[in-house]
Design an enzyme around this catalytic site. Structure first.
Site, PDB file in Angstrom:
ATOM      1  N   LYS A 113      -5.821 -11.089  14.093  1.00 15.67           N
ATOM      2  CA  LYS A 113      -6.441 -10.044  14.918  1.00 15.67           C
ATOM      3  C   LYS A 113      -6.476 -10.580  16.342  1.00 15.67           C
ATOM      4  O   LYS A 113      -7.249 -11.484  16.668  1.00 15.67           O
ATOM      5  CB  LYS A 113      -7.845  -9.731  14.430  1.00 15.67           C
ATOM      6  CG  LYS A 113      -8.481  -8.571  15.177  1.00 15.67           C
ATOM      7  CD  LYS A 113      -9.747  -8.117  14.462  1.00 15.67           C
ATOM      8  CE  LYS A 113     -10.305  -6.828  15.050  1.00 15.67           C
ATOM      9  NZ  LYS A 113     -10.688  -6.940  16.438  1.00 15.67           N
ATOM     10  N   LYS A 287      -4.414  -5.379   5.680  1.00  6.56           N
ATOM     11  CA  LYS A 287      -3.847  -4.036   5.569  1.00  6.56           C
ATOM     12  C   LYS A 287      -3.271  -3.828   4.180  1.00  6.56           C
ATOM     13  O   LYS A 287      -2.595  -4.723   3.651  1.00  6.56           O
ATOM     14  CB  LYS A 287      -2.734  -3.842   6.616  1.00  6.56           C
ATOM     15  CG  LYS A 287      -3.263  -3.849   8.030  1.00  6.56           C
ATOM     16  CD  LYS A 287      -2.174  -3.744   9.078  1.00  6.56           C
ATOM     17  CE  LYS A 287      -2.840  -3.763  10.448  1.00  6.56           C
ATOM     18  NZ  LYS A 287      -1.868  -3.861  11.540  1.00  6.56           N
TER      19      LYS A 287
HETATM   20  S1  IVH Z   1      -4.523  -2.399  13.208  1.00  8.51           S
HETATM   21  C1  IVH Z   1      -6.907   1.866  12.752  1.00  8.51           C
HETATM   22  N1  IVH Z   1      -3.806  -4.865  13.592  1.00  8.51           N
HETATM   23  O1  IVH Z   1      -8.404  -4.627  16.764  1.00  8.51           O
HETATM   24  C2  IVH Z   1      -6.758   0.740  13.716  1.00  8.51           C
HETATM   25  N2  IVH Z   1      -5.457  -3.958  15.039  1.00  8.51           N
HETATM   26  O2  IVH Z   1     -11.062  -3.211  15.853  1.00  8.51           O
HETATM   27  C3  IVH Z   1      -5.589  -0.077  13.304  1.00  8.51           C
HETATM   28  N3  IVH Z   1      -6.218  -5.510  16.773  1.00  8.51           N
HETATM   29  O3  IVH Z   1      -8.225  -1.393  18.039  1.00  8.51           O
HETATM   30  C4  IVH Z   1      -5.541  -1.305  14.075  1.00  8.51           C
HETATM   31  N4  IVH Z   1      -4.942  -7.188  16.197  1.00  8.51           N
HETATM   32  O4  IVH Z   1      -6.986  -3.259  19.270  1.00  8.51           O
HETATM   33  C5  IVH Z   1      -4.601  -3.873  14.011  1.00  8.51           C
HETATM   34  N5  IVH Z   1      -3.024  -7.046  13.800  1.00  8.51           N
HETATM   35  C6  IVH Z   1      -3.818  -6.048  14.229  1.00  8.51           C
HETATM   36  C7  IVH Z   1      -4.692  -6.185  15.340  1.00  8.51           C
HETATM   37  C8  IVH Z   1      -5.500  -5.121  15.707  1.00  8.51           C
HETATM   38  C9  IVH Z   1      -5.856  -6.760  17.052  1.00  8.51           C
HETATM   39  C10 IVH Z   1      -7.255  -4.755  17.516  1.00  8.51           C
HETATM   40  C11 IVH Z   1      -6.845  -3.352  17.874  1.00  8.51           C
HETATM   41  C12 IVH Z   1      -7.849  -2.463  17.236  1.00  8.51           C
HETATM   42  C13 IVH Z   1      -8.989  -3.379  17.003  1.00  8.51           C
HETATM   43  C14 IVH Z   1      -9.751  -2.887  15.789  1.00  8.51           C
END
Ligand code: IVH
Length: 679
Positions: A113, A287
């Protein structure tokens, strides 16, 4: 030169160059396997620019020449997201991870993340059309011009049969090394450093001038989709593979995990790997791999159920705040600093932490004697995040910035619109000491033997009240100071004498004009033949100079408007300090080449090596990037050498460097260029 091209030939060559440049961009930024030297690459780009200028009918906003756009924007346009941008629910413990995995069937994909700024990028028929920030999730700001400056972002999808609509989502971040270098530059220029890479990234995305954004060390990594038309993915893995094939950067670690224990094992492994990434991560995203289940899983108004985030605990420690001291910055900014009972935090012992400013202390109700939680915010400066109020005993003392300053004999002033207090009195001993140390520093007048402790003695003895006084110091005066004997006094007098003939840019930096760091000083020293001409320049003239701009310009004009500063210049001139450009003894055999110096050399210091390079028209920067032409590595070269090797940047040892400046040998790229295009 070869014969001029006709329109058809030009169109063909333009198309070929664009495709080639895009390929090399990918090789460099995504695959880290460059095939060209920077110079060869730049020459290709230049050839394309020339052709596009000659044949404007073939202009294309997605040409690789259009990454750094034209004029600054007045503001950002707001636009709707075709598919809302949601966020993720958070998990904090292993039990919660297990529960999520038990509730949903695997396989899962685990990703870092990234702690950056989320962005949605839209391509139509394979062409970049726009980039929006997340905004409120429904609508975001159009930051297309800023995003295009990020070299790893494809402006065209790498596909012969691209989908009609392809919206990808990812995270813009600032690299850690870039962040450290940027803050170093800012501090040198008297600007407030950014608290962490994320803030620096957010601040960069808000800049209205894409040319400024282009200078920021930003990158982007992708992990998701928005609207899709003409393409479908049955699994997240398939999406990741397609992103890579289309030319996007994706996470280097994204394992498939069968169940809760597998997820936890990889979450722990990711935690171990954290420091290897060039970006900061604050958690792991889990995921579900099977995308066909997403719609059925639903979610809340804020987040879907097909993914969730595990948040790593921040690196924090508890300790006692023993005292609050005041640090004086070069430009007089007063920063309260927490003096702590030493405590182990993220691998180092922390003794001091920044408290940023007075407002922050009040907001957090921090008192002297409190038990406090310190956290490593970003890479460098630890910060006090909160007070453990339940541990208060009643003897803790509130802090009063003004009283603390007065105790030091400082009369602080607050500049309108700023949170920081500053000393406005250059003659206050504390400020004077800071100023003189800066004046004599290596990038300034480089006065041998004049460090902090000697400055302290000179000011306390009231021998020096302004930098100009240094030049009338005599040996007998110095011999009257504690610890001074014949040799030491002679050395200092000699050091001061030698500083009179430093290049023009050194005195411009040494004067300590707000916002004028050594980079700006060098530009000014090139632009103006002498100090008189610089003193006559107005803001309009200054802001037109590349890399100077209105803020620095105004600060320079303000400085010279002050009568006292003009007197200082007069006195320094009368003492024989150099305020002029050197007669053009230099040459331009290294013009356009960028060097990074690291390690120590036997025959010359780093500053001397830098001067030699600049004299020949080259430039010296502090961090290694793909734009670096040569890294000059002396003895004990460290991470910069490693980075150069990783990026395939040419490395010169001392002998090779001396050879280059001695014989002015042309770099290999140059002949390559001729074969490439002129043959
Ligand atoms: S998937 C439905 N994958 O974290 C949202 N988000 O709190 C799907 N982020 O707004 C997001 N790394 O800005 C996803 N590998 C990753 C991520 C990621 C950072 C951030 C993104 C998102 C926030 C969620």
């Amino acid at each position: 030169m070869s014969d001029p091209l006709n329109s058809t030939e030009a169109q063909k060559e333009i198309a070929k160059l664009r495709a080639e440049i895009e390929r090399h961009n990918r090789l460099y930024y995504i695959e880290a396997a460059p095939e060209l030297t920077d110079r060869e690459f730049d020459l290709m780009l230049r050839r394309l620019t020339d052709l596009e200028t000659q044949f404007p009918e073939f202009a294309d906003p997605n040409s690789p020449t259009q990454r750094v756009g034209g004029e600054p924007l007045k503001g950002f346009q707001n636009a709707a997201h075709a598919v809302p941008m949601m966020s993720l629910d958070n998990l904090f413990t292993q039990e919660e991870v297990d529960a999520y995995a038990a509730k949903h069937e695997g396989p899962f994909v685990l990703e870092p993340k990234i702690d950056g700024i989320s962005i949605s990028v839209r391509y139509e028929n394979g062409q970049f059309v726009q980039a929006l920030t997340r905004g409120d999730g429904e609508r975001g700001d159009n930051v297309s011009a800023n995003l295009k400056t990020i070299s790893s972002l494809p402006l065209r999808l790498q596909s012969d049969n691209p989908p009609a609509v392809f919206e990808v989502r990812g995270e813009v971040y600032m690299t850690r090394s870039g962040f450290a270098a940027l803050n170093e530059q800012r501090q040198e220029a008297g600007l407030e450093p950014f608290a962490n890479p994320r803030n620096a990234c957010a601040g960069s995305m808000k800049l209205l001038d894409p040319r400024e954004v282009a200078k920021r060390p930003l990158d982007i990594l992708f992990y998701g989709t928005g609207q899709l038309d003409g393409i479908e993915f049955s699994t997240h893995r398939e999406l990741l593979d397609t992103l890579t094939a289309f030319g996007f950067k994706t996470a280097p670690f994204a394992p498939t995990c069968a169940d809760g224990s597998d997820l936890w094992k990889n979450i722990e492994q990711l935690d171990q790997m954290r420091d290897e990434f060039e970006y900061e991560i604050d958690g792991a995203v889990i995921k579900i791999d099977d995308r066909s289940r997403y719609a059925g899983l639903g979610g809340t108004a804020k987040f879907p159920h097909w993914a969730t985030a595990y948040k790593y605990p921040p690196e924090q420690a508890e300790t006692t705040l023993k005292e609050i001291t005041i640090q004086i910055g070069r430009t007089g900014v007063l920063t309260p600093v927490a003096e702590l009972e030493p405590v182990q935090l993220a691998g180092t012992v922390v003794k001091r932490a920044t408290l940023h400013n007075e407002d922050e202390i009040q907001r957090k109700d921090i008192r002297i004697g409190d038990r406090v939680i310190v956290e490593k915010a970003g890479e460098i400066i630890p910060a006090v995040v909160r007070v453990v109020k339940k541990k208060r005993t009643g003897i803790e003392q509130p802090f009063n910035m003004i009283a603390a300053c007065e105790a030091l004999g400082i009369n602080p002033v607050k500049i309108e619109g700023e949170v920081a207090w500053r000393i406005d009195d250059l003659h206050h001993p504390a400020m004077l000491k800071r100023w003189l140390t800066h004046f004599a520093s290596r990038n300034g007048m480089d006065i041998d033997g004049l460090g902090e402790s000697i400055v302290e003695l000179l000011v306390d003895a009231e021998l020096v009240k302004s930098p100009a006084d240094l030049y009338s110091l005599t040996k007998p005066q110095l011999l009257g100071l504690e610890g001074f004997k014949e040799k030491k006094a002679q050395n200092l007098v000699d050091g001061i004498e030698a500083s009179k003939s430093r290049p023009f840019d050194r005195i411009l930096f040494a004067l300590g004009i707000r916002h004028v760091g050594s980079g700006a000083a060098r530009i000014l020293a090139k632009e103006f033949p002498n100090i008189g001409k610089l003193m006559e320049a107005d803001v309009q003239a200054l802001e037109k100079i590349r890399d100077i701009g209105p803020i620095v310009g105004k600060s320079i004009v303000d400085f010279f408007q002050c009568l006292e500063n003009r007197k200082l210049i007069e006195r320094l001139q009368a003492a024989g300090v150099n305020f002029e450009q050197a007669a053009k003894g230099g040459s331009d055999e290294l013009a356009g080449l960028t060097f990074v110096l690291t390690g120590t050399m036997e025959s010359l210091s780093r500053d001397e090596a830098g001067d030699e390079i600049r004299k020949r028209g080259g430039s010296v920067t502090s961090s290694v990037s793909k734009n670096t032409d040569y890294v000059v590595a002396g003895e004990k070269a460290g991470s910069k050498l490693a980075k150069a090797e990783a990026l395939g940047v040419k490395v010169l040892d001392e002998a090779a460097f001396l050879n280059l400046i001695g014989s002015a040998a042309q770099p290999q790229g140059k002949s390559g260029q001729q074969e490439l295009f002129l043959g």
